[in-house]
Design a protein around this motif. Structure first.
Motif, PDB file in Angstrom:
ATOM      1  N   PRO B  41      -4.586 106.147 -48.594  1.00  0.00           N
ATOM      2  CA  PRO B  41      -4.088 107.495 -48.317  1.00  0.00           C
ATOM      3  C   PRO B  41      -3.023 107.467 -47.220  1.00  0.00           C
ATOM      4  O   PRO B  41      -3.104 106.666 -46.291  1.00  0.00           O
ATOM      5  N   MET B 216     -19.768 106.610 -42.290  1.00  0.00           N
ATOM      6  CA  MET B 216     -18.382 107.076 -42.311  1.00  0.00           C
ATOM      7  C   MET B 216     -18.206 108.398 -41.578  1.00  0.00           C
ATOM      8  O   MET B 216     -17.152 109.010 -41.665  1.00  0.00           O
ATOM      9  N   LEU B 218     -19.363 111.309 -42.243  1.00  0.00           N
ATOM     10  CA  LEU B 218     -19.158 112.479 -43.088  1.00  0.00           C
ATOM     11  C   LEU B 218     -20.127 113.595 -42.691  1.00  0.00           C
ATOM     12  O   LEU B 218     -21.230 113.333 -42.227  1.00  0.00           O
ATOM     13  N   PHE B 359     -10.303 115.916 -42.189  1.00  0.00           N
ATOM     14  CA  PHE B 359      -9.702 114.620 -41.844  1.00  0.00           C
ATOM     15  C   PHE B 359     -10.742 113.514 -41.942  1.00  0.00           C
ATOM     16  O   PHE B 359     -10.510 112.473 -42.562  1.00  0.00           O
ATOM     17  N   ILE B 360     -11.907 113.748 -41.350  1.00  0.00           N
ATOM     18  CA  ILE B 360     -12.915 112.699 -41.311  1.00  0.00           C
ATOM     19  C   ILE B 360     -13.548 112.525 -42.688  1.00  0.00           C
ATOM     20  O   ILE B 360     -13.794 111.398 -43.131  1.00  0.00           O
ATOM     21  N   LEU B 362     -12.104 112.906 -45.459  1.00  0.00           N
ATOM     22  CA  LEU B 362     -11.136 112.284 -46.362  1.00  0.00           C
ATOM     23  C   LEU B 362     -11.232 110.762 -46.333  1.00  0.00           C
ATOM     24  O   LEU B 362     -10.795 110.090 -47.263  1.00  0.00           O
ATOM     25  N   GLN B 363     -11.843 110.213 -45.275  1.00  0.00           N
ATOM     26  CA  GLN B 363     -12.038 108.760 -45.226  1.00  0.00           C
ATOM     27  C   GLN B 363     -12.872 108.277 -46.394  1.00  0.00           C
ATOM     28  O   GLN B 363     -12.796 107.118 -46.782  1.00  0.00           O
ATOM     29  N   VAL B 391      -6.183 118.475 -41.902  1.00  0.00           N
ATOM     30  CA  VAL B 391      -6.154 117.018 -41.862  1.00  0.00           C
ATOM     31  C   VAL B 391      -5.050 116.556 -40.908  1.00  0.00           C
ATOM     32  O   VAL B 391      -5.247 115.678 -40.073  1.00  0.00           O
TER      33      VAL B 391
END
Lengths: 180, 393
Positions: B41, B216, B218, B359-360, B362-363, B391
């Protein structure tokens, strides 16, 4: 730690941290009922490992990493705030660490915790992008939000808020005229 | 093709202008046939420097910046910011303010999930959903307009209260939503939940395990779809959420279909909260009585000299916030939204750090789509529910 009263879990946690990292812990502070622990920057990796692997004090979630530039402060230049959350114990833990304390080192380095919490990947890249702090051991430390050609570190306090638009590689030789 | 031929991969550039990336997300895909070998990304096309800009604005002038981050959930962003500043100032707001904030942020959750549902279905191929969800979104936009005057960028919450009292027809409009919504939700479910194409496109796509999700960082429906019940409204209640009775839906498999079911159930739970908030809405002032921070009522300003002076001083000089720092997190429709505010005792924030859930979250895209097909990329991006304004900030 949204509440003012400290729970038994938190007391146990502080005791365990003091036993394990006694020399590295430099203080404990309270702001608006939210307490945080200050540690030396060298200890961050071991501390993160302790928090992620310890059975009793499992902090599953790394919520955030925030960088602050204290340009006018004589004893510190950069501060990083690591924000851990334990879902099992419903407890938030803020860990503070300072970098470039004498203010002479403008590209400070700290060990990356990405191998422990993979969520730190983009968080560390963002801190690097915005403040120019390098994370040792990070697999892919590139700018994440600003363009690759940008010079300077936007969230540093000496980065100007209003100034001419930067010219990136595609139009460097023939920059467009900026009308004001 | 013989087996000795070297395997060739192709690079495909998805976005930033592609409509299915929900804004300006760019993903560089390396393909082997139709299978994704590697996905990278590329962000930053909508970077506006909101965190930096906030350092140069008076505290009350930052509020309109916050709802330009996640423009599908403006009130949630406003709430996170004002709660953090109120905590630094030590202000306790009246009960009515708390209840109206809860009501409006839950309406915001409906708004966000409606747009998510419409666009996600559109991406996957069920084009008619968008028309249905935008029909209901109009009801919510009407409420935004009647309380704040703006349909999207509401900026309705203020430090210490609300911008103005709730309008007279507010009850009627919210009751209308409560009346029509359950039936309309059934319509959506009729169109999608048992739709064979929808099930095939979503089931077992973008699967993540609970360990992966936690590792991660999330949060939100993405984490809950893996079976972890973490909701900031329950874990660290804010703005009086402890007074409300609602359930936190969790999933089992952690795939796109689970996330769809969770968000649908969250909408029903939001309706429950809205109903309770409307029924139990206490009487009282719409802002705290803190001279020097909260603007005096307009009537006072026109008749009382002190009120006039306070009004003038707050607008021109702002208000000072005691030195300190505080991390305030709220459950935005997309996950844990955090505001870490640092004050040095002046009238402007020294540092405003936003923990952006989009943003986080999207990892998770890269591990979700590596090894999957190109068509699944679109499904996964839709299922993560991102807003690029947040983001990139």
């Amino acid at each position: 730690m949204g509440q003012t009263e400290t729970t038994k879990f938190e007391l146990d946690l502080y005791q365990a941290l003091t036993e394990q990292f006694g020399d590295s812990i430099t203080g404990q502070s309270l702001s608006c009922g939210q307490s945080s622990i200050s540690v030396k920057s060298e200890a961050i990796f071991d501390l993160a490992q302790f928090l992620s692997e310890n059975d009793k004090f499992g902090f599953e979630l790394l919520s955030d990493i925030c960088g602050v530039d204290w340009i006018d402060c004589p004893e510190k230049r950069f501060e990083l705030i690591y924000n851990f959350f334990s879902i099992a114990h419903n407890c938030r833990l803020l860990i503070r660490t300072t970098l470039a304390d004498r203010g002479d080192d403008l590209n400070p380095t700290i060990r990356s915790i990405q191998p422990i919490y993979s969520g730190a990947d983009w968080l560390e890249r963002e801190v690097y992008d915005m403040l120019g702090i390098e994370f040792e051991g990070h697999p892919d430390l590139r700018r994440i939000i600003t363009p690759d050609g940008l010079e300077g570190w936007p969230h540093r306090k000496d980065f100007p808020l209003h100034y001419e638009e930067p010219q990136f590689s595609h139009n460097k030789d023939n920059p467009p005229e900026i009308t004001k | 093709m013989t087996s000795s031929a070297p395997s060739k991969t192709m690079t495909l550039n998805l976005g930033p202008q592609h409509p299915a990336t929900h804004g300006v997300l760019r993903v560089i895909l390396e393909l082997d046939g139709e299978t994704i070998v590697k996905a990278t990304p590329d962000l930053g096309y909508l970077h506006t420097g909101i965190e930096k800009t906030a350092e140069d604005k008076l505290y009350y002038k930052v509020i309109p910046l916050t709802d330009r981050m996640d423009y599908l959930a403006p009130m949630s962003n406003n709430l996170g910011y004002v709660l953090a500043v109120e905590k630094l100032l030590g202000i306790e707001v009246p009960e009515k303010v708390k209840w109206s904030r809860v009501l409006l942020t839950e309406i915001t959750r409906l708004n966000n999930h409606l747009v998510w549902l419409g666009t996600h279905a559109l991406d996957v191929g069920a084009m008619s959903m968008l028309l249905y969800t935008f029909r209901e979104r109009e009801l919510i936009m009407d409420i935004y307009e009647s309380v704040s005057g703006a349909r999207m960028m509401s900026s309705y919450f203020r430090v210490g209260g609300l911008a103005c009292d709730l309008p007279l027809d507010f009850d009627k409009k919210v009751k209308n939503i409560l009346k029509v919504f359950p039936e309309r939700m059934n319509e959506y479910e009729n169109l999608l939940t048992n739709n064979r194409i929808w099930i095939k496109r979503l089931t077992n796509v973008g699967r993540i395990t609970a360990e992966q999700a936690l590792n991660m960082s999330l949060t939100g429906p993405l984490l809950r779809s893996t079976g972890v019940s973490y909701d900031v409204r329950k874990a660290e209640p804010y703005s009086g959420y402890e007074n409300f009775d609602f359930d936190v839906p969790v999933g089992k498999t952690g795939d796109c279909f689970d996330r769809y079911l969770i968000r649908m159930e969250e909408m029903r739970q939001s309706l429950r909260i809205i109903e309770q908030a409307l029924k139990g809405m206490p009487e009282g002032p719409y802002q705290a009585d803190v001279p020097g921070v909260v603007l005096p009522p307009k009537k006072e300003v026109l008749t009382n000299m002190e009120a006039m002076i306070f009004h003038f001083k707050i607008i021109t000089e702002g208000f000072k916030v005691p030195a300190g720092s505080f991390y305030q997190s709220i459950e935005s429709p997309k996950g844990e939204l955090g505001f870490y505010m640092v004050s040095d005792g002046s009238t402007k924030p020294y540092r405003m750090r936003v923990r952006p859930p989009s943003f986080i979250n999207l990892q998770a895209l890269t591990p979700m789509i590596e090894g999957a097909l190109v068509a699944d990329v679109i499904t996964c991006i839709g299922s993560i529910d991102i807003v690029l304004g947040e983001v990139d900030r």
